[in-house]
Design an enzyme around this catalytic site. Structure first.
Site, PDB file in Angstrom:
ATOM      1  N   LYS A  54       0.858  -1.240   0.029  1.00 11.29           N
ATOM      2  CA  LYS A  54       0.143  -0.148  -0.204  1.00 11.29           C
ATOM      3  C   LYS A  54       0.913   1.289   0.088  1.00 11.29           C
ATOM      4  O   LYS A  54       0.545   2.194  -0.479  1.00 11.29           O
ATOM      5  CB  LYS A  54      -0.957   0.028   1.160  1.00 11.29           C
ATOM      6  CG  LYS A  54      -2.011  -1.160   0.899  1.00 11.29           C
ATOM      7  CD  LYS A  54      -2.879  -1.186   2.194  1.00 11.29           C
ATOM      8  CE  LYS A  54      -3.756  -2.321   2.199  1.00 11.29           C
ATOM      9  NZ  LYS A  54      -4.719  -2.874   3.429  1.00 11.29           N
ATOM     10  N   GLN A  98      -4.323  -1.640   9.756  1.00 16.90           N
ATOM     11  CA  GLN A  98      -4.351  -2.850   9.124  1.00 16.90           C
ATOM     12  C   GLN A  98      -5.005  -3.904   9.961  1.00 16.90           C
ATOM     13  O   GLN A  98      -4.979  -4.041  11.237  1.00 16.90           O
ATOM     14  CB  GLN A  98      -3.097  -3.325   8.815  1.00 16.90           C
ATOM     15  CG  GLN A  98      -3.006  -4.642   7.744  1.00 16.90           C
ATOM     16  CD  GLN A  98      -3.662  -4.483   6.442  1.00 16.90           C
ATOM     17  OE1 GLN A  98      -3.535  -3.298   5.758  1.00 16.90           O
ATOM     18  NE2 GLN A  98      -3.918  -5.668   5.904  1.00 16.90           N
ATOM     19  N   ASP A 121     -10.843   3.301   4.640  1.00 15.31           N
ATOM     20  CA  ASP A 121     -11.017   1.747   4.708  1.00 15.31           C
ATOM     21  C   ASP A 121     -12.702   1.416   4.645  1.00 15.31           C
ATOM     22  O   ASP A 121     -13.244   0.481   4.161  1.00 15.31           O
ATOM     23  CB  ASP A 121     -10.532   0.940   5.807  1.00 15.31           C
ATOM     24  CG  ASP A 121      -9.308   0.309   5.292  1.00 15.31           C
ATOM     25  OD1 ASP A 121      -9.192  -0.237   4.075  1.00 15.31           O
ATOM     26  OD2 ASP A 121      -8.548   0.013   6.151  1.00 15.31           O
TER      27      ASP A 121
HETATM   28  N1  GUN Z   1      -7.110  -6.778   6.375  1.00  9.31           N
HETATM   29  C1  GUN Z   1      -7.386  -7.434   5.201  1.00  9.31           C
HETATM   30  N2  GUN Z   1      -8.036  -6.656   4.159  1.00  9.31           N
HETATM   31  C2  GUN Z   1      -7.919  -5.118   4.905  1.00  9.31           C
HETATM   32  C3  GUN Z   1      -8.477  -3.937   4.094  1.00  9.31           C
HETATM   33  O1  GUN Z   1      -9.008  -3.945   2.949  1.00  9.31           O
HETATM   34  N3  GUN Z   1      -8.150  -2.986   4.989  1.00  9.31           N
HETATM   35  C4  GUN Z   1      -7.416  -3.288   6.194  1.00  9.31           C
HETATM   36  N4  GUN Z   1      -7.079  -2.188   6.978  1.00  9.31           N
HETATM   37  N5  GUN Z   1      -7.218  -4.595   6.702  1.00  9.31           N
HETATM   38  C5  GUN Z   1      -7.417  -5.349   5.860  1.00  9.31           C
END
Ligand code: GUN
Length: 294
Positions: A54, A98, A121
């Site tokens: 990311k 995350q 998110d």
């Molecule tokens: N863990 C798995 N997918 C995601 C996501 O799209 N965002 C976040 N923050 N954590 C995740």
């Protein structure tokens, strides 16, 4: 019949190009660039990889990323304090914590503490609540489900009036994907591990979103001929012929599905790159709102 393979990598690259152009425009007009804070708690290898990818994607399009890595035993209060600091930081337009978080931390509390204006998110209960109601618009839509819809749209696949089946009901993918399909006037079925006659239910789908996390569970004869199949699964299976000793497969048996479906996303290279592209999109949109760029 052989399915048209939806190239998520190429579509995501196009979207990143669109965002990079908007970053340049923002720089020129406002002297500002979008900023994303990425918070990683603990040392899960998969989470480390996702956060690294990311941040790299941010750099490629000119978005500033701020990384925060906290030990697995960090207290909930310390994590909350960091979220509050990021809420108040005007250089941060998006906050990503995350998931999953360690067991001693209540993720609902943490996600609920993120400013909804920076919730890129789309996991804040208010954004999810708005997504789940008619005629309400969330400020942000969760990235993976948004990426699935974008893949359908950019492949020219009509959603309205179609039979859509979502396999899986997670908070991160299945449930929000179902809401998005309903907003687009699909006729929706959500099914899961306890569904009776799962193959029969899946076979009704004109559009299938598979997000159960079971390697190659969806077989060719589960798929309606000509259906659009979006495979969200990323599952590692042992493979001694590979250097790493494993390979990644989706929730759909690709070789079988390819002979039946009309459209199919590969794993890797389908939904995965789109999740990150949508995170950049959400961060860009957030920054545009915060600086007042049309
Ligand atoms: N863990 C798995 N997918 C995601 C996501 O799209 N965002 C976040 N923050 N954590 C995740």
């Amino acid at each position: 019949m052989s399915a048209k393979i939806i190239d998520g990598k190429a579509i995501a690259a196009t979207i990143r190009g669109e965002i990079a152009a908007e970053v340049e425009q923002m720089k020129a007009q406002f002297g500002r660039v979008p900023g994303l804070a990425a918070v990683l708690v603990g040392e899960r290898r998969d989470s480390q990889t996702y956060v690294r990818m990311k941040k790299k994607a941010c750099a490629e399009v000119g978005i500033t990323s701020f990384g925060y890595t906290l030990p697995a035993d960090v207290s909930q209060d310390e994590l909350l304090k960091l979220v509050q600091d990021l809420n108040a930081n005007p250089d941060v337009h998006g906050i990503l914590v995350q998931l999953p978080l360690p067991d001693h931390i209540d993720d609902e509390t943490i996600l609920g503490a993120i400013s909804i204006e920076k919730d890129v998110d789309g996991f804040h209960p208010l954004n999810i609540g708005r997504l789940s109601m008619k005629r309400r618009a969330p400020l942000f839509v969760p990235c993976t489900p948004r990426g699935c819809i974008e893949l359908l749209d950019r492949s020219g696949i009509e959603i309205e009036g179609k039979r859509a089946v979502v396999l899986g009901r997670s908070n991160i993918v299945g449930l929000p994907a179902a809401m998005l399909l309903l907003h687009r006037n699909a006729t929706l079925t959500v099914c899961h591990s306890r569904t009776k006659n799962l193959p029969g239910v899946v076979r009704e789908a004109d559009i299938l979103i598979a997000a159960v996390g079971r390697p190659e569970m969806v077989k060719g004869d589960w798929i309606k001929p000509g259906a659009a199949v979006i495979d969200v699964g990323v599952n590692a299976v042992d493979d001694p012929t590979k250097k790493k000793g494993y390979r990644l497969v989706g929730d759909v048996d690709f070789a079988e599905a390819k002979e039946v479906a009309g459209y199919l996303t590969p794993v890797p290279g389908g939904v995965g790159p789109m999740t990150i592209a949508m995170l950049l999109r959400n961060t860009m949109d957030s920054a545009k709102r915060q600086v007042g760029m049309a």
